[in-house]
Design an enzyme around this catalytic site. Sequence first.
Site, PDB file in Angstrom:
ATOM      1  N   THR A   1       0.808  -1.223   0.000  1.00 54.88           N
ATOM      2  CA  THR A   1       0.000   0.000   0.000  1.00 54.88           C
ATOM      3  C   THR A   1       0.843   1.277   0.000  1.00 54.88           C
ATOM      4  O   THR A   1       2.020   1.269   0.327  1.00 54.88           O
ATOM      5  CB  THR A   1      -0.932   0.029   1.229  1.00 54.88           C
ATOM      6  OG1 THR A   1      -0.148   0.066   2.417  1.00 54.88           O
ATOM      7  CG2 THR A   1      -1.845  -1.187   1.262  1.00 54.88           C
ATOM      8  N   ASP A   2       0.156   2.367  -0.353  1.00 54.31           N
ATOM      9  CA  ASP A   2       0.793   3.680  -0.250  1.00 54.31           C
ATOM     10  C   ASP A   2       0.503   4.251   1.144  1.00 54.31           C
ATOM     11  O   ASP A   2      -0.043   3.563   2.006  1.00 54.31           O
ATOM     12  CB  ASP A   2       0.322   4.611  -1.378  1.00 54.31           C
ATOM     13  CG  ASP A   2      -1.177   4.896  -1.349  1.00 54.31           C
ATOM     14  OD1 ASP A   2      -1.833   4.668  -0.302  1.00 54.31           O
ATOM     15  OD2 ASP A   2      -1.703   5.354  -2.377  1.00 54.31           O
ATOM     16  N   PHE A   3       0.840   5.496   1.386  1.00 54.18           N
ATOM     17  CA  PHE A   3       0.690   6.104   2.712  1.00 54.18           C
ATOM     18  C   PHE A   3      -0.759   6.133   3.193  1.00 54.18           C
ATOM     19  O   PHE A   3      -1.024   6.226   4.385  1.00 54.18           O
ATOM     20  CB  PHE A   3       1.271   7.522   2.717  1.00 54.18           C
ATOM     21  CG  PHE A   3       0.467   8.502   1.906  1.00 54.18           C
ATOM     22  CD1 PHE A   3      -0.513   9.274   2.507  1.00 54.18           C
ATOM     23  CD2 PHE A   3       0.667   8.623   0.532  1.00 54.18           C
ATOM     24  CE1 PHE A   3      -1.267  10.164   1.749  1.00 54.18           C
ATOM     25  CE2 PHE A   3      -0.089   9.508  -0.218  1.00 54.18           C
ATOM     26  CZ  PHE A   3      -1.065  10.282   0.382  1.00 54.18           C
TER      27      PHE A   3
END
Length: 143
Positions: A18-20
Amino acid sequence: RIDRDHHELPVRISYEDTDFSGVVYHANYLKYFERGRSEYMRLIGVHHHQLAALDEPLAFAVSAINIRYLTPARIDDLISVKSRLIAARGASFKLDQWVERDGQKLAEAQVQVVCIDLTGRPKRLPKDLQAAIKGRVAGENTL
């Protein structure tokens, strides 16, 4: 597992996917599709190590992929990567692949795969492996 005319691979979304914001980064879908294809090929009897061990080694390469993202997967989701062979001809084959969560389609792709030799030139698969792939093309031979 193979379910009727397609293969299904469960994947749990981890932090590294995942991203942030906790949403799966778009490029990771390529990895999911690759895992799905590899497992599907293995289950129908087409093993990468067998291709590499031939007198004239062979490998698979993606020659084209078209991905459509529909809705995001998120951290901790349990998704299913599904793969269906839709055509096989000469040195190449096509698959429809998609990712679902609880029956909802999140992303879909059409993938063209070509068999190549070590120089990168297209090569036909050995007849037994051609038969394994062609025998799974949707609509021609389903379980």
